[in-house]
Write a protein that holds these residues in place. Structure first.
Motif, PDB file in Angstrom:
ATOM      1  N   GLY A 123     -14.605  18.239 -30.021  1.00 58.92           N
ATOM      2  CA  GLY A 123     -13.835  17.862 -31.200  1.00 58.92           C
ATOM      3  C   GLY A 123     -13.762  18.986 -32.224  1.00 58.92           C
ATOM      4  N   TYR A 124     -14.837  19.722 -32.349  1.00 61.51           N
ATOM      5  CA  TYR A 124     -14.919  20.886 -33.256  1.00 61.51           C
ATOM      6  C   TYR A 124     -13.868  21.927 -32.872  1.00 61.51           C
ATOM      7  CZ  TYR A 124     -17.432  25.126 -35.041  1.00 61.51           C
ATOM      8  OH  TYR A 124     -17.802  26.300 -35.641  1.00 61.51           O
ATOM      9  N   VAL A 125     -13.714  22.166 -31.569  1.00 61.11           N
ATOM     10  CA  VAL A 125     -12.699  23.127 -31.102  1.00 61.11           C
ATOM     11  C   VAL A 125     -11.296  22.588 -31.340  1.00 61.11           C
ATOM     12  CG1 VAL A 125     -11.779  24.327 -29.084  1.00 61.11           C
ATOM     13  CG2 VAL A 125     -14.257  24.139 -29.393  1.00 61.11           C
ATOM     14  N   LYS A 126     -11.068  21.335 -30.967  1.00 60.94           N
ATOM     15  CA  LYS A 126      -9.729  20.759 -31.111  1.00 60.94           C
ATOM     16  C   LYS A 126      -9.284  20.666 -32.571  1.00 60.94           C
ATOM     17  CE  LYS A 126      -9.314  18.102 -26.844  1.00 60.94           C
ATOM     18  NZ  LYS A 126      -9.041  16.772 -26.244  1.00 60.94           N
ATOM     19  N   ALA A 127     -10.260  20.537 -33.467  1.00 56.46           N
ATOM     20  CA  ALA A 127      -9.932  20.459 -34.896  1.00 56.46           C
ATOM     21  C   ALA A 127      -9.678  21.837 -35.500  1.00 56.46           C
ATOM     22  CB  ALA A 127     -11.071  19.764 -35.639  1.00 56.46           C
ATOM     23  N   GLY A 128      -9.764  22.892 -34.676  1.00 56.27           N
ATOM     24  CA  GLY A 128      -9.499  24.234 -35.176  1.00 56.27           C
ATOM     25  C   GLY A 128     -10.627  24.818 -36.001  1.00 56.27           C
ATOM     26  N   GLN A 129     -11.849  24.286 -35.827  1.00 55.12           N
ATOM     27  CA  GLN A 129     -12.976  24.761 -36.630  1.00 55.12           C
ATOM     28  C   GLN A 129     -13.714  25.938 -35.989  1.00 55.12           C
ATOM     29  OE1 GLN A 129     -14.676  20.650 -36.825  1.00 55.12           O
ATOM     30  NE2 GLN A 129     -14.816  21.054 -39.010  1.00 55.12           N
ATOM     31  N   TRP A 130     -13.368  26.268 -34.761  1.00 55.91           N
ATOM     32  CA  TRP A 130     -14.043  27.371 -34.053  1.00 55.91           C
ATOM     33  C   TRP A 130     -13.415  28.694 -34.488  1.00 55.91           C
ATOM     34  CZ3 TRP A 130     -13.380  28.880 -28.257  1.00 55.91           C
ATOM     35  CH2 TRP A 130     -14.359  29.822 -27.911  1.00 55.91           C
ATOM     36  N   LYS A 131     -14.097  29.373 -35.387  1.00 56.56           N
ATOM     37  CA  LYS A 131     -13.569  30.602 -35.967  1.00 56.56           C
ATOM     38  C   LYS A 131     -14.318  31.849 -35.508  1.00 56.56           C
ATOM     39  CE  LYS A 131     -10.782  28.159 -38.578  1.00 56.56           C
ATOM     40  NZ  LYS A 131      -9.330  28.109 -38.334  1.00 56.56           N
ATOM     41  N   GLY A 132     -15.445  31.666 -34.823  1.00 61.97           N
ATOM     42  CA  GLY A 132     -16.240  32.790 -34.368  1.00 61.97           C
ATOM     43  C   GLY A 132     -17.395  32.304 -33.532  1.00 61.97           C
ATOM     44  N   SER A 133     -18.354  33.183 -33.248  1.00 63.30           N
ATOM     45  CA  SER A 133     -19.508  32.785 -32.450  1.00 63.30           C
ATOM     46  C   SER A 133     -20.249  31.649 -33.127  1.00 63.30           C
ATOM     47  CB  SER A 133     -20.455  33.987 -32.266  1.00 63.30           C
ATOM     48  OG  SER A 133     -19.821  35.025 -31.557  1.00 63.30           O
ATOM     49  N   ILE A 134     -20.641  30.630 -32.336  1.00 60.59           N
ATOM     50  CA  ILE A 134     -21.339  29.499 -32.934  1.00 60.59           C
ATOM     51  C   ILE A 134     -22.766  29.903 -33.303  1.00 60.59           C
ATOM     52  CG2 ILE A 134     -19.952  27.846 -31.623  1.00 60.59           C
ATOM     53  CD1 ILE A 134     -22.516  27.309 -29.942  1.00 60.59           C
ATOM     54  N   GLY A 135     -23.324  29.194 -34.256  1.00 61.29           N
ATOM     55  CA  GLY A 135     -24.691  29.450 -34.697  1.00 61.29           C
ATOM     56  C   GLY A 135     -25.597  28.279 -34.393  1.00 61.29           C
ATOM     57  N   GLU A 136     -26.796  28.291 -34.952  1.00 68.01           N
ATOM     58  CA  GLU A 136     -27.794  27.270 -34.659  1.00 68.01           C
ATOM     59  C   GLU A 136     -27.322  25.867 -35.007  1.00 68.01           C
ATOM     60  OE1 GLU A 136     -31.700  27.968 -36.062  1.00 68.01           O
ATOM     61  OE2 GLU A 136     -31.822  30.016 -35.257  1.00 68.01           O
ATOM     62  N   ALA A 137     -26.429  25.764 -35.967  1.00 67.52           N
ATOM     63  CA  ALA A 137     -25.944  24.445 -36.375  1.00 67.52           C
ATOM     64  C   ALA A 137     -25.223  23.728 -35.238  1.00 67.52           C
ATOM     65  CB  ALA A 137     -25.014  24.569 -37.578  1.00 67.52           C
ATOM     66  N   GLN A 138     -24.744  24.477 -34.237  1.00 68.37           N
ATOM     67  CA  GLN A 138     -24.034  23.872 -33.110  1.00 68.37           C
ATOM     68  C   GLN A 138     -24.856  23.894 -31.820  1.00 68.37           C
ATOM     69  OE1 GLN A 138     -22.182  26.317 -35.055  1.00 68.37           O
ATOM     70  NE2 GLN A 138     -21.519  24.559 -36.281  1.00 68.37           N
ATOM     71  N   PHE A 139     -26.084  24.392 -31.872  1.00 63.84           N
ATOM     72  CA  PHE A 139     -26.887  24.461 -30.652  1.00 63.84           C
ATOM     73  C   PHE A 139     -27.273  23.062 -30.172  1.00 63.84           C
ATOM     74  CE2 PHE A 139     -28.898  28.934 -31.451  1.00 63.84           C
ATOM     75  CZ  PHE A 139     -27.637  29.500 -31.326  1.00 63.84           C
ATOM     76  N   GLY A 140     -27.403  22.926 -28.844  1.00 64.67           N
ATOM     77  CA  GLY A 140     -27.945  21.718 -28.255  1.00 64.67           C
ATOM     78  C   GLY A 140     -29.347  21.972 -27.746  1.00 64.67           C
ATOM     79  N   VAL A 141     -29.757  21.177 -26.764  1.00 60.14           N
ATOM     80  CA  VAL A 141     -31.084  21.343 -26.169  1.00 60.14           C
ATOM     81  C   VAL A 141     -30.945  21.420 -24.655  1.00 60.14           C
ATOM     82  CG1 VAL A 141     -32.283  20.159 -28.055  1.00 60.14           C
ATOM     83  CG2 VAL A 141     -31.481  18.839 -26.083  1.00 60.14           C
ATOM     84  N   ASN A 142     -31.935  22.035 -24.000  1.00 62.74           N
ATOM     85  CA  ASN A 142     -31.930  22.161 -22.547  1.00 62.74           C
ATOM     86  C   ASN A 142     -32.060  20.810 -21.861  1.00 62.74           C
ATOM     87  OD1 ASN A 142     -31.757  24.925 -22.693  1.00 62.74           O
ATOM     88  ND2 ASN A 142     -33.912  25.304 -22.194  1.00 62.74           N
ATOM     89  N   VAL A 143     -31.505  20.736 -20.658  1.00 62.47           N
ATOM     90  CA  VAL A 143     -31.718  19.599 -19.768  1.00 62.47           C
ATOM     91  C   VAL A 143     -32.617  20.021 -18.603  1.00 62.47           C
ATOM     92  CG1 VAL A 143     -30.622  17.956 -18.195  1.00 62.47           C
ATOM     93  CG2 VAL A 143     -29.530  18.520 -20.386  1.00 62.47           C
ATOM     94  N   HIS A 144     -32.333  21.169 -18.019  1.00 60.38           N
ATOM     95  CA  HIS A 144     -33.096  21.646 -16.865  1.00 60.38           C
ATOM     96  C   HIS A 144     -34.583  21.767 -17.213  1.00 60.38           C
ATOM     97  CE1 HIS A 144     -34.602  24.347 -13.732  1.00 60.38           C
ATOM     98  NE2 HIS A 144     -33.592  23.886 -12.999  1.00 60.38           N
ATOM     99  N   GLY A 145     -35.421  21.190 -16.363  1.00 64.28           N
ATOM    100  CA  GLY A 145     -36.865  21.300 -16.538  1.00 64.28           C
ATOM    101  C   GLY A 145     -37.468  20.314 -17.519  1.00 64.28           C
ATOM    102  N   LYS A 146     -36.646  19.555 -18.224  1.00 64.93           N
ATOM    103  CA  LYS A 146     -37.174  18.558 -19.160  1.00 64.93           C
ATOM    104  C   LYS A 146     -37.622  17.303 -18.400  1.00 64.93           C
ATOM    105  CE  LYS A 146     -36.464  20.694 -23.116  1.00 64.93           C
ATOM    106  NZ  LYS A 146     -35.506  20.178 -24.103  1.00 64.93           N
ATOM    107  N   THR A 147     -38.458  16.496 -19.038  1.00 67.48           N
ATOM    108  CA  THR A 147     -39.002  15.304 -18.395  1.00 67.48           C
ATOM    109  C   THR A 147     -38.064  14.113 -18.568  1.00 67.48           C
ATOM    110  OG1 THR A 147     -41.286  16.042 -18.720  1.00 67.48           O
ATOM    111  CG2 THR A 147     -40.946  13.689 -18.353  1.00 67.48           C
TER     112      THR A 147
END
Length: 319
Positions: A123-147
């Motif tokens: 939604g962030y991309v479709k709304a035209g908000q992607w203006k450059g490299s994303i930062g920590e505010a848009q980071f997610g979390v890993n799935v691989h190796g998690k319980t």
């Protein structure tokens, strides 16, 4: 004289013709307030009924003395009073197995999309908000190796566990009514108490049928036992969860997020706070909603119904 059947969900044409060739059929693509009285009237002379997504009350069936079998196009049977069926000697057929893999795919889609914030950031991309490299505010979390913690380890739980183990290297904890040795051997899964699972799992996935024993079994106490980084996944039944407690846990960041395909009230009301939370992925109950799977479910439900009315063994009876 042909036996009479009431259909209360639209069926593929070939299956509709199969029923029409053998039975006297009353058709309801779906039951609404406008045709509810006609539906109940049709049941009065019915020998069989087939459909889905409608609570079938005992009062409806009291006026159906000829009824032999109800065939639901679902694996869940919470729209029926099972004890009433037993007391009357009625058959209740369902469709387990054929929807396992599609539902497991949906559950893993919820795991991935919630962890990696896929819906939010699309939604962030479709709304035209992607203006450059994303930062920590848009980071997610890993799935691989998690319980992964699975509350329930039936067909669908095992299918989710296979994806997690073989595809994502996830340690698997599970809690069930009884241990599942085959799954433990195949997937190195570990049977634990519900409390231990809640405390240790990075993803808590609810995999239970709705029964009086499971209704609202996950509430404020259980959310409080989870890691603050935990993601809660529910694609079983909404009423197994205290939804108000879930909303508070998400708002207060007691847990990291939730991926939900089911809700206490469906469709989800537009005023639900769940729709305002960025840490929620909400789907419209699509667990088995693929063309192939829904066709297979309808085919099995029709096969169940015909067998019951012919007096033959029914492939899949819940009661």
């Amino acid at each position: 004289m042909k036996q009479r059947v009431v259909v209360y969900k639209k069926l593929p044409e070939a299956l509709a013709q199969r029923l029409q060739s053998e039975f006297d059929v009353s058709w309801f693509d779906r039951v609404t307030e406008a045709n509810r009285a006609d539906f109940i009237a049709a049941l009065k002379t019915a020998h069989g009924m087939i459909g889905a997504s409608l609570p079938i009350t005992n009062a409806m069936l009291e006026g159906a003395p000829e009824l032999k079998i109800a065939s639901t196009i679902s694996v869940g049977v919470d729209n029926f009073d099972l004890e009433y069926f037993r007391q009357r000697g009625l058959m209740l057929a369902h469709t387990p197995g054929v929807l396992t893999e599609a539902t497991a795919d949906t559950i893993f889609a919820l795991i991935l999309s919630t962890a990696r914030r896929v819906v939010e950031l699309a939604g962030y991309v479709k709304a035209g908000q992607w203006k450059g490299s994303i930062g920590e505010a848009q980071f997610g979390v890993n799935v691989h190796g998690k319980t992964l913690g699975l509350i329930g380890m039936g067909r669908i739980g095992s299918a989710v566990a296979r994806r997690a183990h073989h595809g994502f290297g996830m340690p698997i904890l599970y809690h069930n009514t009884r241990p599942n040795p085959e799954t433990e051997r195949e997937l190195d899964a570990r049977y634990v108490s519900k409390e231990e699972l809640l405390a240790q799992a990075d993803f808590v996935c609810l995999m239970l049928p709705l029964t009086p024993a499971t209704e609202r079994m996950i509430g404020a106490r259980e959310f409080g036992m989870m890691k603050r980084s935990a993601i809660f996944i529910n694609a079983s039944r909404g009423r197994i969860v205290d939804e108000a407690a879930l909303i508070r846990a998400l708002q207060d960041k007691t847990i990291y997020g939730a991926g939900l395909d089911v809700f206490e009230v469906e469709p989800l009301p537009v005023e639900s706070p769940l729709l305002t939370l960025s840490n929620v992925v909400a789907l419209p109950h699509i667990g088995s909603a693929t063309h192939e799977t829904r066709l297979a479910m309808a085919e099995l439900a029709v096969t169940n119904l015909i067998a019951g009315l012919r007096g033959e063994p029914v492939p899949h009876l819940a009661v």
